[in-house]
Enzyme design. Structure first.
Site, mmCIF file in Angstrom:
data_model
loop_
_atom_site.group_PDB
_atom_site.id
_atom_site.type_symbol
_atom_site.label_atom_id
_atom_site.label_comp_id
_atom_site.label_asym_id
_atom_site.label_seq_id
_atom_site.Cartn_x
_atom_site.Cartn_y
_atom_site.Cartn_z
ATOM 1 N N GLY A 149 0.784 -1.227 0.000
ATOM 2 C CA GLY A 149 0.000 0.000 0.000
ATOM 3 C C GLY A 149 0.812 1.271 0.000
ATOM 4 O O GLY A 149 0.245 2.363 -0.135
ATOM 5 N N GLU A 150 2.137 1.175 0.157
ATOM 6 C CA GLU A 150 2.969 2.375 0.104
ATOM 7 C C GLU A 150 2.973 2.958 -1.315
ATOM 8 O O GLU A 150 2.946 2.222 -2.296
ATOM 9 C CB GLU A 150 4.404 2.060 0.540
ATOM 10 C CG GLU A 150 4.524 1.738 2.020
ATOM 11 C CD GLU A 150 5.978 1.499 2.424
ATOM 12 O OE1 GLU A 150 6.867 1.586 1.547
ATOM 13 O OE2 GLU A 150 6.207 1.212 3.612
ATOM 14 N N ARG A 181 -12.767 21.683 6.203
ATOM 15 C CA ARG A 181 -13.831 21.930 7.189
ATOM 16 C C ARG A 181 -13.325 21.824 8.623
ATOM 17 O O ARG A 181 -14.029 22.202 9.557
ATOM 18 C CB ARG A 181 -14.988 20.957 6.948
ATOM 19 C CG ARG A 181 -15.849 21.332 5.756
ATOM 20 C CD ARG A 181 -16.867 20.280 5.422
ATOM 21 N NE ARG A 181 -16.266 19.138 4.732
ATOM 22 C CZ ARG A 181 -16.939 18.104 4.271
ATOM 23 N NH1 ARG A 181 -18.256 18.065 4.431
ATOM 24 N NH2 ARG A 181 -16.329 17.119 3.636
ATOM 25 N N ASP A 193 -27.475 28.455 4.636
ATOM 26 C CA ASP A 193 -27.268 28.639 6.078
ATOM 27 C C ASP A 193 -26.622 30.002 6.302
ATOM 28 O O ASP A 193 -26.219 30.693 5.361
ATOM 29 C CB ASP A 193 -26.415 27.510 6.683
ATOM 30 C CG ASP A 193 -25.109 27.298 5.933
ATOM 31 O OD1 ASP A 193 -24.530 28.293 5.453
ATOM 32 O OD2 ASP A 193 -24.682 26.140 5.809
ATOM 33 N N LYS A 250 -31.032 27.790 9.897
ATOM 34 C CA LYS A 250 -31.239 26.400 10.325
ATOM 35 C C LYS A 250 -30.410 26.089 11.552
ATOM 36 O O LYS A 250 -29.442 26.764 11.877
ATOM 37 C CB LYS A 250 -30.864 25.421 9.203
ATOM 38 C CG LYS A 250 -29.389 25.411 8.846
ATOM 39 C CD LYS A 250 -29.086 24.355 7.821
ATOM 40 C CE LYS A 250 -27.637 24.415 7.370
ATOM 41 N NZ LYS A 250 -26.660 24.234 8.412
ATOM 42 N N ARG A 265 -28.255 22.896 13.349
ATOM 43 C CA ARG A 265 -27.613 21.614 13.042
ATOM 44 C C ARG A 265 -27.390 20.857 14.352
ATOM 45 O O ARG A 265 -26.456 21.154 15.105
ATOM 46 C CB ARG A 265 -26.279 21.845 12.329
ATOM 47 C CG ARG A 265 -25.638 20.570 11.789
ATOM 48 C CD ARG A 265 -24.253 20.852 11.249
ATOM 49 N NE ARG A 265 -24.248 21.701 10.076
ATOM 50 C CZ ARG A 265 -24.370 21.249 8.834
ATOM 51 N NH1 ARG A 265 -24.520 19.964 8.616
ATOM 52 N NH2 ARG A 265 -24.351 22.082 7.820
ATOM 53 N N ASP A 315 -23.920 27.167 -2.550
ATOM 54 C CA ASP A 315 -23.016 26.743 -1.473
ATOM 55 C C ASP A 315 -21.643 26.482 -2.063
ATOM 56 O O ASP A 315 -21.484 26.398 -3.288
ATOM 57 C CB ASP A 315 -23.553 25.483 -0.788
ATOM 58 C CG ASP A 315 -23.181 25.443 0.692
ATOM 59 O OD1 ASP A 315 -22.269 26.195 1.097
ATOM 60 O OD2 ASP A 315 -23.799 24.655 1.444
ATOM 61 N N GLY A 343 -27.746 16.705 2.668
ATOM 62 C CA GLY A 343 -28.842 16.900 3.613
ATOM 63 C C GLY A 343 -29.276 18.355 3.699
ATOM 64 O O GLY A 343 -30.470 18.674 3.632
ATOM 65 N N THR A 344 -28.314 19.256 3.823
ATOM 66 C CA THR A 344 -28.617 20.681 3.942
ATOM 67 C C THR A 344 -29.330 21.205 2.703
ATOM 68 O O THR A 344 -30.353 21.885 2.791
ATOM 69 C CB THR A 344 -27.314 21.480 4.168
ATOM 70 O OG1 THR A 344 -26.735 21.094 5.407
ATOM 71 C CG2 THR A 344 -27.596 22.976 4.185
#
Length: 318
Positions: free
Chosen positions: A42-43, A100, A176, A199, A201, A225, A232-233
């Site tokens: 996996g390297e 985020r 939002d 809204k 959350r 956005d 969902g938002t």
């Protein structure tokens, strides 16, 4: 001291080669001869089949899913070019993962966006070219120059062509409170009014619509956005807008992350059309008739040419 590269070379790892080839074609150079693969354990390894000594090197790699693997590919490529005496290395990251996680929202949280910024600089990047960071202050996490491109002009151009002069019934809506500035700028570019969805959350990736600030009755609404992840938002917002009398709902974003239940939610939603940019590849299994993809290749190509020629990038968006 960073020396100007005597020639320009564009390389890509495995996250989004289609976008990289589109950018290179516009710039007018071939994609560099390199292979990024994995060993049996996996390297990640990188083999480059051409010299980069003294060159102005651009490595195109969004750090989208699988985020950690794509990030390591980027870091190892940068390290390889640094050790091969590249004149200048620009990390071209159309979508910046971990954006985020830009602050401590509760005790003992990491600030992963800062960590990733440090890793990219430590690997040997001399500058970063990216688009629509989730939080603009992430530019300050880097100790190297960051050119921050905007996706809004591409999206606005699409809606101008789509609706033409019939903009009287259009309202831009922020999904939002955190996206109000983005939506306001978008509305100003379109020269239309805006509204805001307020809204709450309760927990991550779960949003509950509380109220809509502004008039959307009998209006064609455009939800704006920077990214759509689980959707969902955006789908709850679209539903709330229709319940409050909106004529139809369109949605757009720069980064179509579209993870988990996103595709099914969008498919089942009242959103008439979702417009995204190709900062992240959209697999065939996620393609829907109501999802339209616009290319960022011309904007990134122009920015790369300006960086190579030591010209201003910010004037692209004046």
């Amino acid at each position: 001291m960073i020396t100007h590269g005597k020639n320009i070379k564009i390389f890509t790892a495995n996250a989004h080669p289609k976008l990289a080839h589109a950018i290179a074609e516009i710039v007018g150079v071939p994609i560099g001869d390199s292979k990024v693969g994995t060993f049996s354990d996996g390297e990640i390894y990188v083999n480059t089949g051409e010299t980069v000594r003294g060159s102005d090197v651009f490595v195109i790699q969004p750090t989208c899913y699988p985020v950690n693997h794509n990030l390591m590919e980027l870091l190892i490529m940068i390290d390889a070019f640094k050790r091969a005496s590249a004149g200048r290395i620009t990390a071209v990251i159309p979508y910046f993962g971990y954006a985020r996680q830009d602050r401590k929202s509760k005790a003992r949280d990491p600030i992963s966006a800062k960590l990733v910024a440090d890793l990219i600089a430590t690997a040997g990047a001399d500058r970063v070219l990216t688009m629509d960071l989730h939080a603009a202050q992430i530019q300050g996490f880097f100790n190297i120059p960051v050119d921050h491109l905007l996706g809004a002009p591409i999206l606005v151009r699409h809606y101008i062509e789509k609706f033409g002069d019939h903009k009287d019934d259009i309202v831009v809506v922020s999904p939002d409170l955190g996206s109000v500035t983005r939506a306001r700028n978008f509305a100003e570019r379109l020269d239309v009014p805006m509204a805001i969805i307020d809204k709450r959350r309760p927990k991550a990736n779960v949003a509950e619509v509380m109220n809509i600030i502004g008039d959307v009755k009998d209006k064609t609404v455009i939800l704006v956005d920077d990214m759509i992840d689980t959707a969902g938002t955006i789908t709850q917002g679209a539903k709330a807008l229709m319940e409050r009398g909106a004529k139809e709902v369109h949605a757009c974003c720069t980064h179509g992350v579209l993870s988990g239940p996103a595709i099914q939610r969008i498919k089942d939603s009242c959103i008439k059309e979702l417009v995204i940019l190709d900062t992240i590849p959209l697999p065939e299994e996620k393609q829907l008739d109501k999802i339209k993809v616009l290319s960022v290749a011309p904007v990134f190509a122009e920015a790369i040419e300006r960086i190579y020629d030591d010209l201003s990038v910010s004037t692209l968006f004046v």
